[in-house]
Design an enzyme around this catalytic site. Sequence first.
Site, PDB file in Angstrom:
ATOM      1  N   LYS A 278       0.867  -1.185   0.000  1.00  0.00           N
ATOM      2  CA  LYS A 278       0.000   0.000   0.000  1.00  0.00           C
ATOM      3  C   LYS A 278       0.903   1.234   0.000  1.00  0.00           C
ATOM      4  O   LYS A 278       1.757   1.378   0.865  1.00  0.00           O
ATOM      5  CB  LYS A 278      -0.877   0.010   1.252  1.00  0.00           C
ATOM      6  CG  LYS A 278      -1.968  -1.051   1.234  1.00  0.00           C
ATOM      7  CD  LYS A 278      -2.817  -0.970   2.487  1.00  0.00           C
ATOM      8  CE  LYS A 278      -3.781  -2.134   2.595  1.00  0.00           C
ATOM      9  NZ  LYS A 278      -4.900  -2.082   1.629  1.00  0.00           N
ATOM     10  N   ARG A 353      -9.756 -12.308   1.757  1.00  0.00           N
ATOM     11  CA  ARG A 353     -10.593 -13.385   1.195  1.00  0.00           C
ATOM     12  C   ARG A 353      -9.890 -14.731   1.317  1.00  0.00           C
ATOM     13  O   ARG A 353     -10.538 -15.764   1.391  1.00  0.00           O
ATOM     14  CB  ARG A 353     -10.959 -13.038  -0.257  1.00  0.00           C
ATOM     15  CG  ARG A 353      -9.816 -13.049  -1.210  1.00  0.00           C
ATOM     16  CD  ARG A 353     -10.107 -12.263  -2.491  1.00  0.00           C
ATOM     17  NE  ARG A 353     -10.345 -10.836  -2.207  1.00  0.00           N
ATOM     18  CZ  ARG A 353     -10.568  -9.931  -3.139  1.00  0.00           C
ATOM     19  NH1 ARG A 353     -10.616 -10.292  -4.415  1.00  0.00           N
ATOM     20  NH2 ARG A 353     -10.771  -8.667  -2.821  1.00  0.00           N
TER      21      ARG A 353
END
Length: 511
Positions: A278, A353
């Site tokens: 990020k 996920r």
Amino acid sequence: MVHVTSLAGLPLNALAEPTAATAACDAVVLVAPSPIVKHVGGLGPSVGAVVEAAARADGALESRCAPIVLPAPGVPGGRLVLAPMGALTEDVDDVRSVAEAAAAGFARAIDAGASRPLLVVRAPDAPRFSRAIEVGALAALGSQWTPLEAREAEMAPRTAESVAVLGLPEARAREMAAIEVGRALCRDITGTEPERMAPRRVAEMCEAAFARTGVLVKVERNVDDYPLISAVSRASRVVERHRPCVVRLDYRPRGEIRRTVLLAGKGVTYDTGGVDLKTDGHMAGMSRDKGGAGAVAGLVRAAAALGLEGVRIVGLLGLVRNSVGEESYVSDEIIRSRAGVRVRIGNTDAEGRLILADLLALARELAHSGAADPILFSVATLTGHVYRAHGPYTGAICNAAAQPELDRLDVLAEHWGEPMERVRPRREDYAFVAPRSSAEDVVSSNRLASVNTPRGHQYPFAFLDIASGLKGGTLPFIHLDIGGVSVEAADWQFGRPTGVPIPSLTAYLTT
Ligand SMILES: [Zn+2]
């Protein structure tokens, strides 16, 4: 260490006919729609007189929707805090206005020097406000939570000793206090900085929070049986204090078990994004990527405090730090999930996920080993797209088998001030994660951030369905993306944790 203020219910006429319990209060917080003078009936002559005098003196009294403190002779503590909400006659008005006004009014009372305020909630007579008193009570309690770091440093601001709520039956007050015990645990897990709340320290906090509750806590420090979790945690394992774990919380009620709710919570204690790092300042605040695990732990804690009957609740927390380093997993890798599905990694920042898929595979195994009427949930701060698409609402999506259950939860969430936006899985979502070669069965994500991807919070449902082995089966499955509501969006880094959707899910389990 979990902070909860005591909560008591008082009868509806407690201000008109004061008792010792009323006299012990040291302020009255009145949350009411405009015009407030029309909503003071039954509160005794003192409250009515103060509100009428204030309305005469200030024509803009109710237009600012900010709480004010009024000297009020004859009212407990000699002060009345007015917390206006506006008229609440628009179609889009909902019970969140009650929560906001109650929290603000209650905090104002504490600032003014009170420590045992009495909360009075008046709301429009409409179904969507049917839980207004409970929602107000929870908001008042929640306003008193302060960050764990502040409490441990003994730097927390003064908080209320107790909350009294007019018109809340005693049994209901005990329920709200139990929900707040769960929410406080959720806030402590979700909101605490990444070293204090590293994976195994979350596990320790759970062990302490569930001691003597009857909830079975199992901490798996070896995650080899969870290949996707194992991959995400690979770079973190070189630092001992950052190592992963899976926590199982098993609440079994007394008596007959009529249904089983299995919940998987994403607990990324810090998300650097992994080698798909990020950048541009998007990393700050990522210690709050464990809000799903916080919500699941909090729900189980609330259920235990309530002594919920008839339902077994299994909370599975995947606690992992998504670090970056020489051991990092990378995109292109193919990893066989716990369910045996070959997953091709598309982006290391789509780690949530992967964690959920392995937890859901375990939930599926548990559901198939004789569980009574099982249903599966995943709860996660999964995507930025859910906030881009909906703003501050939970994104709720389910398979066909769970449709009636989500219908019911949706209505409850609206009544408890935690509204959801419903979306459906579509064929495009399955096409999006379809294998590109015979080497894999499913692809975890695309290269772009979810906010720049069409159906960025919907298509991960398809991935979860496939990678967990649920697809093609009969188990009902609901996925709740709380990326837009787990913390309040007021600050880019801190964002006070909300405890959503613990009240709605508790209501779902009790009705
Ligand atoms: Zn991520």
